[in-house]
Motif scaffolding. Sequence first.
Motif, PDB file in Angstrom:
ATOM      1  N   TYR A  69       0.842  -1.201   0.000  1.00 52.62           N
ATOM      2  CA  TYR A  69       0.000   0.000   0.000  1.00 52.62           C
ATOM      3  C   TYR A  69       0.873   1.245   0.000  1.00 52.62           C
ATOM      4  O   TYR A  69       2.030   1.199   0.411  1.00 52.62           O
ATOM      5  N   SER A  70       0.289   2.329  -0.485  1.00 57.68           N
ATOM      6  CA  SER A  70       1.008   3.594  -0.517  1.00 57.68           C
ATOM      7  C   SER A  70       0.667   4.380   0.737  1.00 57.68           C
ATOM      8  O   SER A  70      -0.472   4.345   1.202  1.00 57.68           O
ATOM      9  N   VAL A  71       1.637   5.113   1.294  1.00 63.77           N
ATOM     10  CA  VAL A  71       1.343   5.954   2.456  1.00 63.77           C
ATOM     11  C   VAL A  71       0.780   7.314   2.032  1.00 63.77           C
ATOM     12  O   VAL A  71       0.555   8.171   2.861  1.00 63.77           O
ATOM     13  N   THR A  72       0.576   7.484   0.725  1.00 65.59           N
ATOM     14  CA  THR A  72      -0.026   8.724   0.235  1.00 65.59           C
ATOM     15  C   THR A  72      -1.474   8.479  -0.164  1.00 65.59           C
ATOM     16  O   THR A  72      -1.752   7.696  -1.071  1.00 65.59           O
ATOM     17  N   HIS A  73      -2.383   9.156   0.521  1.00 61.63           N
ATOM     18  CA  HIS A  73      -3.802   8.949   0.269  1.00 61.63           C
ATOM     19  C   HIS A  73      -4.250   9.633  -1.028  1.00 61.63           C
ATOM     20  O   HIS A  73      -3.797  10.733  -1.358  1.00 61.63           O
ATOM     21  N   VAL A  74      -5.144   8.965  -1.724  1.00 62.38           N
ATOM     22  CA  VAL A  74      -5.803   9.602  -2.851  1.00 62.38           C
ATOM     23  C   VAL A  74      -7.189   8.980  -2.949  1.00 62.38           C
ATOM     24  O   VAL A  74      -7.372   7.820  -2.583  1.00 62.38           O
ATOM     25  N   ASP A  75      -8.171   9.749  -3.374  1.00 59.04           N
ATOM     26  CA  ASP A  75      -9.554   9.268  -3.391  1.00 59.04           C
ATOM     27  C   ASP A  75     -10.006   8.961  -4.815  1.00 59.04           C
ATOM     28  O   ASP A  75     -10.261   9.856  -5.612  1.00 59.04           O
TER      29      ASP A  75
END
Length: 390
Positions: free
Chosen positions: A304-310
Amino acid sequence: MKVPRVWQRGSKDMTAMPHPRHRTAKKPMWIIVLLSIVCVSLIGAYVYPPRRYSTCYFFASSVCTPFKDWLPAVTRREPTDQEVFSSVVIRDLLSMPMPVSKKPKIAFMFLTPGSLPFEKLWENFLQGHEGRYSIYIHASREKPVHSSPLFVGREIRSEKVVWGRVSMVDAEKRLLGNALLDIDNQFFVLLSDSCIPLHTFDYIYNYLMGTNVSFIDSFLDPGPHGSGRYSIEMFPEIEHRDFRKGAQWFAITRRHAILIMADNLYYRKFKLYCKPTVGRNCIADEHYLPTLFKIVDPGGISNYSVTHVDWSEGKWHPRSYRAADITYELLRNITYFNEIVHIASDETRTVTSTPCILNGRKRPCFLFARKFYPDAVNNLLKLFPSYTSA
Ligand SMILES: *[C@@H]1O[C@H](CO)[C@@H](O)[C@H](O)[C@H]1NC(C)=O
Ligand SMILES: *[C@@H]1O[C@H](CO)[C@@H](O)[C@H](O)[C@H]1NC(C)=O
Ligand SMILES: *[C@@H]1O[C@H](CO)[C@@H](O)[C@H](O)[C@H]1NC(C)=O
């Protein structure tokens, strides 16, 4: 012990025959020899069945054994020179001790077309932590105008970046290469101009430095925007089943950063066969690292990426937040998500939710978030002290 059916059938046939002795005497020798060979091999195969199929009945082969499994094992493909070179370098890189730094730093690497609208926010985040971070900027279109002194003079030599092309991966590698020059950089975070921090510096520092795992997004999307982008020219080094997808925004260990520097074999495959224009509309930066690490160190990445995106709106681009969207609730929401959501691009649109597990514990997934419009900066600055507080 079960008697193979061939024997039962055989003995029944024999007793049904009126004068077995005469018939035996008249039979040509070759039939007897042939029958004996067949019988001996059947007994042999029964006593020493192929291991995987030991529970199978012999003559029920159609229900348990595809015919090819009875043939001698097909000789394995010989690895090419390049595969041998690559595998020894990667194996040793993954096991050798890394140089130890007395003052480990996080490298924040900004991949941007030009100016960074959230420099002031990053300055708030970084204040008081001098010596524990470094900043690198790859500005691919125009020279950035800085609003924070921390960012002045941090540009590296850049080249043009075309969306979806391997030039995006090249820019990532250029940032990594420059950041690796400083031996104190131990974790490498890729950020865009629309990214913001979600926690305090200490929280993020401890989250990243407390693990040997790299945060690289990677999942198997069976749909047209996932495995559908695989091209057969990548075979045999990259097999269809190893092809992965993931967001490009990574946070990786020094060991994995060096591994990316060392890889030429898989990089070349993507450079040649993963392009938006040829046939399959492949986007190199969404597949190269997820696939590389699936092959060389699948247990070494978080997936998983630690950068959120919706992506929940299901459009071509993720949701972008404007000034009016910025509320304490929204930011707290994102800050404390502890499940990662992946959506398949096929007609099933299957949604998979996976908990974010770090060192055996369920943790909030995100340290950073995107995408924010520049006009959100004042609201973010105002809310920063409250949404990042524990
Ligand atoms: C990371 O790996 C090194 C060496 O392999 C080990 O000494 C260290 O304890 C590990 N750190 C964590 C947080 O697992
Ligand atoms: C990530 O996914 C790979 C399969 O692609 C798996 O082998 C690995 O264990 C996963 N890593 C974690 C931390 O779950
Ligand atoms: C916060 O998350 C909850 C549950 O996921 C959701 O119902 C709510 O709309 C979110 N609020 C904001 C402001 O995003």
